[in-house]
Design an enzyme around this catalytic site. Structure first.
Site, short mmCIF file in Angstrom:
data_model
loop_
_atom_site.label_atom_id
_atom_site.label_comp_id
_atom_site.label_asym_id
_atom_site.label_seq_id
_atom_site.Cartn_x
_atom_site.Cartn_y
_atom_site.Cartn_z
N GLU A 77 29.27 39.29 14.98
CA GLU A 77 28.62 40.46 15.60
C GLU A 77 28.64 40.29 17.12
O GLU A 77 28.50 39.18 17.62
CB GLU A 77 27.13 40.53 15.20
CG GLU A 77 26.89 40.54 13.73
CD GLU A 77 25.41 40.28 13.40
OE1 GLU A 77 24.55 40.43 14.28
OE2 GLU A 77 25.16 39.92 12.25
N LYS A 124 27.16 39.99 20.69
CA LYS A 124 25.85 39.52 21.12
C LYS A 124 25.35 40.45 22.21
O LYS A 124 25.89 40.48 23.31
CB LYS A 124 25.95 38.09 21.64
CG LYS A 124 24.59 37.50 21.99
CD LYS A 124 24.71 36.02 22.27
CE LYS A 124 23.37 35.35 22.45
NZ LYS A 124 22.60 35.84 23.58
N CYS A 160 50.24 48.86 65.62
CA CYS A 160 49.38 47.86 64.96
C CYS A 160 50.07 47.45 63.64
O CYS A 160 50.26 48.28 62.74
CB CYS A 160 48.00 48.46 64.71
SG CYS A 160 46.88 47.32 63.89
N ARG A 203 9.58 38.10 21.70
CA ARG A 203 9.85 36.72 21.30
C ARG A 203 8.76 35.77 21.80
O ARG A 203 8.36 34.84 21.10
CB ARG A 203 11.21 36.32 21.87
CG ARG A 203 11.54 34.91 21.58
CD ARG A 203 13.03 34.68 21.75
NE ARG A 203 13.29 33.31 21.39
CZ ARG A 203 13.87 32.44 22.18
NH1 ARG A 203 14.26 32.80 23.36
NH2 ARG A 203 14.06 31.21 21.79
N ASP A 259 19.45 73.05 19.31
CA ASP A 259 18.23 72.71 20.06
C ASP A 259 17.12 73.72 19.84
O ASP A 259 15.95 73.38 19.68
CB ASP A 259 18.53 72.66 21.57
CG ASP A 259 19.37 71.45 21.91
OD1 ASP A 259 19.69 70.69 20.98
OD2 ASP A 259 19.71 71.29 23.10
N LEU A 276 19.89 30.52 19.91
CA LEU A 276 21.18 30.26 19.27
C LEU A 276 21.90 29.14 20.00
O LEU A 276 21.80 29.04 21.22
CB LEU A 276 22.06 31.51 19.35
CG LEU A 276 21.83 32.62 18.36
CD1 LEU A 276 22.65 33.84 18.77
CD2 LEU A 276 22.25 32.19 16.96
N GLU A 322 17.47 43.95 18.73
CA GLU A 322 17.67 43.84 20.18
C GLU A 322 17.42 45.23 20.77
O GLU A 322 18.00 46.21 20.30
CB GLU A 322 19.12 43.40 20.41
CG GLU A 322 19.37 42.66 21.66
CD GLU A 322 18.88 41.20 21.65
OE1 GLU A 322 18.46 40.68 20.60
OE2 GLU A 322 18.91 40.61 22.74
N CYS A 378 40.55 45.20 67.68
CA CYS A 378 41.26 45.13 66.41
C CYS A 378 41.73 43.69 66.17
O CYS A 378 42.39 43.10 67.03
CB CYS A 378 42.46 46.07 66.44
SG CYS A 378 43.53 45.84 65.01
#
Ligand code: IVH
Length: 667
Positions: free
Chosen positions: A116, A118, A434, A139, A36, A86, A176, A410
């Site tokens: 591939e 998508k 319980c 698009r 860096d 598509l 994309e 409860c």
């Protein structure tokens, strides 16, 4: 141009190429070729020269990624090739119908496909002219999109200048833009802290950031890009298939998905789908299916397009991990420690192939935060093997709803519930009678990391408690084979096996016994610490709060829980009863200096030679700690086969990684 200036120009060129190279290695190939400090120095030098000679600044300079201008709007740009969508296949039948039809229509015996993932991101058309980044267009309606060149330019893995050989004059690409899940979660965490609205999914962030007029916003979002299509090319680009085209653009420095694969038959297509689907939850980004494209360009050309989509490709979608359904009611469940959890009762819905009819609502805070009401339409999510959850309410469809109200009593035993401090958590204090609390405490007692009573499953414990045969764990040791056989579906063999494993559990290590008791917040690690600290159970039972607090990892709350646990007469009675029935606690009192003292481990994947529990036990016995999620304080990640997303996260955080082959050394 003066000689001096000519030399500066050359120097600048070298500097820009160098920095762009390091950038691309780092952002596109995940490989850091410079530290860096040195990088910052080069960058500072570049900025210095550019400020002295602004007329020499070139468009591909890394300082130009974020333009200083705030745009007034996005220009409309007509696509040179329409951006189509598509065709979809929702299941294997639909996919194989497409597969067969391509062979039939094209009169081919064997068609090779390119598969591939998508990506669930934002579709973008990118143009390079003479190897230089020229434009990025959304698009839009498919014919005309918006010019988002400045925003896309901020994506650090996008080369401003292509490298490699035979770069075409014009290169129009389909890509994309997306955001990693990790960045998405970090962003939402930050927005939550700042009391700002969070994003629903990474796709929305990518789309939202690219459509901001101020490129600084996109620049801060750490967006990513991958390329999946090559359109306009010239004679120097001689690839004849999708696979070779993508390899070529990869050599230009453009990022393509590493999981892409050439497919030769239907079985390979299905196997690919299944294998990507199985690692889907471990990928650092979201994908929603597989795109299969006819690999050969000539065949693609012959097959052509419909008005909406290419005939030569299909998106075989994954089953959605989200569904919309009606929240019929909210019921309340009692947990092992008496904590009451609201549970969503849903109209059953199939999510990712699994039928979901209930989902956890965690606590009342969650219900208020998400504004969930009975009779709402809700989006339910199931990620991997995680318990289904209500993600959000579909407010557009809200009609007549009723508020969710925490009961006063409860739901199992009718005892008045108590609110725990200022958390929105309610508890049934009746731990002794319980029923769901009793059943779950015994289940915990018998579980693998506790007494490991093999064969004593949930439903048997439930029947035993409901038939009043046992009322706490200590009663297990007086069970008879005959009694077990009186239960539904219990035969001689299975009953004998259970009694045998109950007897086997009578020799138990101190730490496991402590863990079995189910004292609140005393997990496996704390139990080990306690077992190491106290020479025997008597000293442990009689320990003072201060003494407990002095133990590593035991804070005031855990100390209080332990102290209170042993002040209950019933708890002491149970312990005495099991000891009388022959339980013998094995005191290993390890007290050795833990080689792994202070180290925190996370485990992911499966191992050939060891079980998870074995590994965990070994680590803990050496003084180390095992946690379930990676953070900066994790010391090492142990990676087995098919690791999960933890692996990626550990790599990101630079955490030491240990593979199975090196495990024996560590343990
Ligand atoms: S190929 C003519 N490959 O999915 C369209 N598209 O639903 C050819 N997408 O607009 C598209 N990953 O934005 C292709 N590996 C991939 C993709 C992919 C995501 C998007 C793309 C397209 C949309 C269609």
């Amino acid at each position: 141009m003066s000689l001096d200036k000519e030399a500066t120009k050359k120097k600048l060129r070298l500097l820009i190429d160098k920095i762009n190279y390091y950038n691309s290695q780092y952002h596109t190939y995940d490989s850091s070729k410079i530290d860096d400090f040195k990088y910052d120095k080069l960058y500072a030098e570049l900025k210095e020269i550019e400020s002295q000679f602004p007329e020499l600044i070139t468009d591909d300079s890394p300082t130009r990624r974020v333009g200083s201008k705030i745009l007034t709007g996005f220009a409309k740009v007509k696509h040179s090739h329409p951006m189509l969508s598509l065709a979809n296949a929702a299941n294997f039948d639909e996919f194989s119908a497409f597969y067969d039809k391509t062979h039939l229509d094209l009169k081919q015996k064997k068609i090779q496909f390119y598969a591939e993932p998508k990506f669930d991101g934002l579709a973008i058309s990118i143009t390079y002219l003479d190897g230089k980044y020229y434009s990025a267009v959304t698009r839009g309606d498919g014919q005309t999109g918006e010019d988002v060149t400045a925003n896309v330019k901020t994506i650090k893995s996008l080369p401003l200048k292509l490298t490699g050989k035979k770069i075409p004059k014009t290169l129009v690409l389909r890509a994309e833009v997306y955001m990693t899940l990790n960045d998405f979660n970090l962003l939402n965490e930050k927005l939550t802290k700042e009391n700002k609205k969070t994003f629903a999914n990474p796709r929305n962030v990518a789309a939202g950031s690219i459509r901001q007029l101020d490129p600084n916003i996109a620049s801060q979002r750490n967006l990513q890009i991958f390329f999946h299509g090559v359109l306009e090319i010239d004679n120097s680009f001689t690839n004849s298939s999708q696979s070779s085209s993508l390899q070529t653009i990869k050599s230009f420095g453009l990022q393509i998905c590493t999981h892409n694969k050439v497919i030769n038959n239907l079985k390979e297509a299905k196997d690919y789908y299944d294998s990507i689907n199985s690692i889907r939850n471990t990928l650092p980004y979201e994908i929603d299916g597989i795109v299969y494209k006819i690999n050969n360009y000539d065949l693609q050309k012959i097959y052509g397009f419909t008005s909406k989509a290419p005939r030569w490709a299909i998106a075989y979608k994954f089953q959605s991990a989200e569904g919309l359904t009606l929240l019929k009611d909210v019921t309340f469940q009692v947990g092992r420690t008496g904590v009451i959890t609201p549970v969503a009762e849903l109209v059953p819905i199939s999510i990712g192939g699994v039928l979901v009819s209930r989902a956890t609502l965690h606590n009342m805070n969650e219900i208020i935060k998400k504004d969930i009401m009975i009779n709402d339409k809700v989006f339910v999510k199931r990620a991997g093997d995680v318990i289904p959850e209500i993600d959000r309410v579909c407010f557009q469809q809200r009609k007549k709803t009723t508020k969710v109200i925490m009961p006063k009593l409860c739901p199992a035993c009718g005892t008045s519930l108590v609110k725990i401090s200022n958390q929105s958590i309610y508890k049934c204090p009746n731990e002794l009678t319980c029923e769901p609390q009793i059943i779950q405490s015994i289940q915990h007692f018998a579980s693998r990391k506790a007494m490991n009573i093999i064969g004593l499953g949930e439903s048997i414990i439930e029947s035993l408690v409901q038939n009043k045969i046992i009322s706490n764990y200590s009663d297990l040791y007086s069970l008879k084979i005959k009694t077990l056989m009186s239960l539904d579906r219990m035969a001689l063999q299975s009953s004998t096996n259970i009694i045998n494993s109950i007897n086997k559990s009578k020799n138990i290590s101190f730490d496991k016994f402590i863990y079995s008791l189910g004292i609140r917040e005393v997990g496996v690690t704390t139990a080990k610490m306690l077992a190491n600290h106290f020479p025997n159970i008597k000293d442990f039972i009689n320990s003072k709060k201060e003494n407990l607090e002095s133990i590593k990892d035991v804070g005031p709350i855990v100390a209080e829980n332990i102290y209170k646990y042993f002040r209950s007469k019933q708890n002491i009675k149970n312990i005495n009863k099991v000891r009388k029935s022959g339980l013998s606690i094995v005191y290993e009192n390890l007290n050795r200096s833990g080689e792994l003292d202070g180290s925190t481990f996370v485990i992911t994947g499966t191992f050939e030679k060891y079980s998870r529990i074995e590994i965990e036990e070994k680590i803990i016995s050496k003084g180390g700690k095992v946690t379930s999620s990676i953070s900066k304080s994790t010391s090492k990640l142990l990676v087995g086969k098919n690791p999960g997303s933890k692996h990626e996260k550990a790599l990101e955080l630079n955490i030491d990684i240990i593979l199975e082959k090196d495990l024996s050394k560590l343990l």
